[in-house]
Design a protein around this motif. Structure first.
Motif, PDB file in Angstrom:
ATOM      1  N   LEU A 127     -27.573 -98.342  51.022  1.00 52.32           N
ATOM      2  CA  LEU A 127     -26.846 -99.020  49.948  1.00 52.32           C
ATOM      3  C   LEU A 127     -26.040 -98.030  49.113  1.00 52.32           C
ATOM      4  CD1 LEU A 127     -29.638-101.515  48.874  1.00 52.32           C
ATOM      5  CD2 LEU A 127     -27.362-102.177  49.657  1.00 52.32           C
ATOM      6  N   ALA A 128     -26.653 -96.912  48.761  1.00 56.18           N
ATOM      7  CA  ALA A 128     -25.961 -95.926  47.922  1.00 56.18           C
ATOM      8  C   ALA A 128     -24.763 -95.322  48.643  1.00 56.18           C
ATOM      9  CB  ALA A 128     -26.938 -94.824  47.499  1.00 56.18           C
ATOM     10  N   ASN A 129     -24.934 -94.985  49.905  1.00 57.01           N
ATOM     11  CA  ASN A 129     -23.868 -94.281  50.621  1.00 57.01           C
ATOM     12  C   ASN A 129     -22.743 -95.196  51.073  1.00 57.01           C
ATOM     13  OD1 ASN A 129     -25.302 -91.937  50.282  1.00 57.01           O
ATOM     14  ND2 ASN A 129     -26.030 -91.796  52.375  1.00 57.01           N
ATOM     15  N   THR A 130     -23.084 -96.428  51.455  1.00 59.09           N
ATOM     16  CA  THR A 130     -22.052 -97.326  51.980  1.00 59.09           C
ATOM     17  C   THR A 130     -21.328 -98.095  50.889  1.00 59.09           C
ATOM     18  OG1 THR A 130     -23.596 -99.172  52.313  1.00 59.09           O
ATOM     19  CG2 THR A 130     -23.332 -97.615  54.132  1.00 59.09           C
ATOM     20  N   VAL A 131     -22.057 -98.573  49.902  1.00 54.80           N
ATOM     21  CA  VAL A 131     -21.482 -99.414  48.860  1.00 54.80           C
ATOM     22  C   VAL A 131     -20.956 -98.585  47.696  1.00 54.80           C
ATOM     23  CG1 VAL A 131     -21.982-101.226  47.194  1.00 54.80           C
ATOM     24  CG2 VAL A 131     -22.917-101.375  49.508  1.00 54.80           C
ATOM     25  N   LEU A 132     -21.720 -97.553  47.330  1.00 56.92           N
ATOM     26  CA  LEU A 132     -21.371 -96.755  46.150  1.00 56.92           C
ATOM     27  C   LEU A 132     -20.710 -95.434  46.519  1.00 56.92           C
ATOM     28  CD1 LEU A 132     -24.670 -97.416  44.188  1.00 56.92           C
ATOM     29  CD2 LEU A 132     -22.489 -98.604  43.977  1.00 56.92           C
ATOM     30  N   ASN A 133     -20.494 -95.222  47.815  1.00 51.56           N
ATOM     31  CA  ASN A 133     -19.789 -94.029  48.305  1.00 51.56           C
ATOM     32  C   ASN A 133     -20.483 -92.730  47.875  1.00 51.56           C
ATOM     33  OD1 ASN A 133     -17.706 -92.959  49.897  1.00 51.56           O
ATOM     34  ND2 ASN A 133     -16.479 -92.486  48.101  1.00 51.56           N
ATOM     35  N   GLN A 134     -21.814 -92.762  47.831  1.00 47.36           N
ATOM     36  CA  GLN A 134     -22.584 -91.564  47.539  1.00 47.36           C
ATOM     37  C   GLN A 134     -22.821 -90.776  48.832  1.00 47.36           C
ATOM     38  OE1 GLN A 134     -23.589 -90.951  44.097  1.00 47.36           O
ATOM     39  NE2 GLN A 134     -22.045 -92.558  43.986  1.00 47.36           N
ATOM     40  N   ARG A 135     -23.427 -89.636  48.687  1.00 47.92           N
ATOM     41  CA  ARG A 135     -23.804 -88.823  49.851  1.00 47.92           C
ATOM     42  C   ARG A 135     -25.230 -88.324  49.648  1.00 47.92           C
ATOM     43  NH1 ARG A 135     -19.875 -87.304  53.519  1.00 47.92           N
ATOM     44  NH2 ARG A 135     -17.761 -87.978  52.995  1.00 47.92           N
ATOM     45  N   ILE A 136     -26.149 -89.286  49.530  1.00 50.08           N
ATOM     46  CA  ILE A 136     -27.536 -88.913  49.302  1.00 50.08           C
ATOM     47  C   ILE A 136     -28.332 -88.997  50.599  1.00 50.08           C
ATOM     48  CG2 ILE A 136     -27.384 -89.774  46.933  1.00 50.08           C
ATOM     49  CD1 ILE A 136     -29.304 -92.059  47.837  1.00 50.08           C
ATOM     50  N   THR A 137     -29.510 -88.393  50.587  1.00 49.56           N
ATOM     51  CA  THR A 137     -30.432 -88.460  51.718  1.00 49.56           C
ATOM     52  C   THR A 137     -31.773 -88.979  51.211  1.00 49.56           C
ATOM     53  OG1 THR A 137     -31.347 -86.234  51.436  1.00 49.56           O
ATOM     54  CG2 THR A 137     -29.292 -86.431  52.712  1.00 49.56           C
ATOM     55  N   LEU A 138     -32.696 -89.150  52.124  1.00 51.68           N
ATOM     56  CA  LEU A 138     -34.026 -89.626  51.769  1.00 51.68           C
ATOM     57  C   LEU A 138     -34.691 -88.704  50.741  1.00 51.68           C
ATOM     58  CD1 LEU A 138     -35.687 -92.062  52.688  1.00 51.68           C
ATOM     59  CD2 LEU A 138     -36.779 -90.581  54.387  1.00 51.68           C
ATOM     60  N   GLU A 139     -34.382 -87.417  50.817  1.00 53.76           N
ATOM     61  CA  GLU A 139     -34.991 -86.446  49.904  1.00 53.76           C
ATOM     62  C   GLU A 139     -34.523 -86.645  48.454  1.00 53.76           C
ATOM     63  OE1 GLU A 139     -33.761 -85.547  52.979  1.00 53.76           O
ATOM     64  OE2 GLU A 139     -35.843 -85.568  53.695  1.00 53.76           O
ATOM     65  N   ASP A 140     -33.421 -87.344  48.250  1.00 51.44           N
ATOM     66  CA  ASP A 140     -32.916 -87.576  46.905  1.00 51.44           C
ATOM     67  C   ASP A 140     -33.602 -88.744  46.198  1.00 51.44           C
ATOM     68  OD1 ASP A 140     -30.810 -85.558  46.843  1.00 51.44           O
ATOM     69  OD2 ASP A 140     -29.826 -86.782  48.364  1.00 51.44           O
ATOM     70  N   ILE A 141     -34.458 -89.467  46.914  1.00 48.31           N
ATOM     71  CA  ILE A 141     -35.110 -90.641  46.337  1.00 48.31           C
ATOM     72  C   ILE A 141     -36.549 -90.303  45.954  1.00 48.31           C
ATOM     73  CG2 ILE A 141     -35.839 -93.017  46.772  1.00 48.31           C
ATOM     74  CD1 ILE A 141     -33.472 -93.330  48.581  1.00 48.31           C
ATOM     75  N   ASP A 142     -36.903 -90.659  44.738  1.00 49.95           N
ATOM     76  CA  ASP A 142     -38.276 -90.502  44.255  1.00 49.95           C
ATOM     77  C   ASP A 142     -39.097 -91.656  44.835  1.00 49.95           C
ATOM     78  OD1 ASP A 142     -40.587 -90.023  42.879  1.00 49.95           O
ATOM     79  OD2 ASP A 142     -39.778 -90.456  40.900  1.00 49.95           O
ATOM     80  N   ILE A 143     -39.999 -91.347  45.770  1.00 49.29           N
ATOM     81  CA  ILE A 143     -40.685 -92.385  46.541  1.00 49.29           C
ATOM     82  C   ILE A 143     -42.182 -92.406  46.256  1.00 49.29           C
ATOM     83  CG2 ILE A 143     -41.172 -93.294  48.843  1.00 49.29           C
ATOM     84  CD1 ILE A 143     -38.773 -91.694  49.869  1.00 49.29           C
ATOM     85  N   THR A 144     -42.679 -93.586  45.887  1.00 49.05           N
ATOM     86  CA  THR A 144     -44.115 -93.841  45.809  1.00 49.05           C
ATOM     87  C   THR A 144     -44.379 -95.149  46.540  1.00 49.05           C
ATOM     88  OG1 THR A 144     -44.250 -92.802  43.632  1.00 49.05           O
ATOM     89  CG2 THR A 144     -46.115 -94.164  44.313  1.00 49.05           C
TER      90      THR A 144
END
Length: 330
Positions: A217-234
């Motif tokens: 969603l972030a990369n396709t819709v918001l034109n970001q360049r994030i990876t899984l490591e950029d998400i705080d996951i619990t």
């Protein structure tokens, strides 16, 4: 106008696509198909119903001498439909199949999260260069047309925030823990028995699957360049019955919520206590998403986030959109 497809993957989603084509006259002609052990190519078309019968009876979709790579490289198709299992670490072999199809000047539709999460910008650039479409509605929220809505229907809107329940397995477990007082293990075992959870549910319960959808969603819709490591996951794997009970005492419950707030560069996935009547409190294996936009305000979407025919619905929507857009030529 008929459109020719080659199908890579005959698991739950692939079978759903074949069943839908069998049921409905959609103008889709299957000219190539492959599973992990066999393949078939036929320029005049392959009967989806016969193919489903063969798969049930033999476990194979075609000839063991024909590989998925053979189908991708040589079958006569307009759209490659790639619905093989996701490899979140490398995106292979699906990414290579997609690149081959694009290099042939063919459109691509996929439900495979790996290539989109890892290589979206490069694949989109290759598709644009070839003058074809690269579509992936089925990678996020199953039958809910969230990507189409964000990329096409809400043009001109700024997405200020996105919140979502994006994994049906986790939602089913949390629903059963709250409604029936089941332990986490009991709810997980029930989810396995019903086919909502895999034998190894790590991917779902630790939040990896939902987090990958946030990346998409972030990369396709918001034109970001994030990876899984950029998400705080619990994930939900350490959640206790006591936590659920305490939430219920406050007329609330717990859901695994993914959150994107672009202005704060916030990307987070975690169990959250929310009021019992909140729009994100959907039940069973449903998904739900809230969008906050500057022009359209808050929009709420809910529906089946997984399932054979439900995910196939999103794939077929992409195929038919391509057919209608490119009517008269590839």
């Amino acid at each position: 106008m008929a459109i020719r497809i080659a199908l890579i993957g005959t698991g739950a989603v692939g079978r759903g696509i074949l069943e839908a084509i069998t049921r409905k006259d959609l103008g889709i002609v299957l000219t190539g198909v492959a599973d992990s052990r066999s393949g078939m190519i036929h320029s005049d078309g392959i009967s989806p119903s016969d193919l489903l019968s063969r798969k049930r009876e033999t476990g194979l979709c075609g000839d063991v001498s024909i590989t998925a790579d053979d189908v991708v490289r040589t079958a006569p198709y307009d759209v490659l439909v790639e619905v093989s299992p996701t490899d979140a670490a490398t995106g292979e072999p699906a990414t290579s199949y997609i690149r081959t199809a694009l290099s042939r000047g063919c459109h691509v539709v996929t439900s495979n999260k790996g290539p989109v999460a890892l290589h979206y910008h490069e694949l989109k650039q290759e598709a644009d260069k070839a003058g074809v479409s690269f579509r992936f509605e089925a990678t996020v929220a199953g039958a809910i047309p969230i990507l189409h809505t964000l990329l096409e229907s809400l043009g001109g809107n700024e997405v200020q925030a996105l919140y979502g329940v994006l994994n049906g397995t986790c939602n089913y477990i949390l629903t059963r823990m709250a409604e029936e007082g089941l332990s986490y293990k009991q709810a997980l075992d029930e989810a396995r028995a019903l086919g909502y959870a895999e034998a190894d549910p790590t991917y779902d319960v630790k939040g990896i699957d939902a987090a990958i959808k946030l990346v998409i969603l972030a990369n396709t819709v918001l034109n970001q360049r994030i990876t899984l490591e950029d998400i705080d996951i619990t994930g939900i794997d350490l959640l206790t019955e006591e936590a659920i009970r305490l939430a219920e005492e406050q007329d609330a419950t717990i859901r695994l919520i993914g959150e994107i707030i672009p202005g704060k560069n916030l990307y987070r996935l975690s169990p959250r206590i929310i009021p019992r009547h909140h729009p994100l409190v959907v039940h069973g294996s449903l998904n739900a998403i809230i969008l906050r936009t500057d022009l359209a305000g808050d929009l709420v979407f809910s529906g089946k986030g997984a399932g054979s025919l439900e995910t196939a619905s999103a794939v077929l929507g992409d195929i038919l959109s391509i057919r209608d857009r490119y009517a008269g030529g590839n």
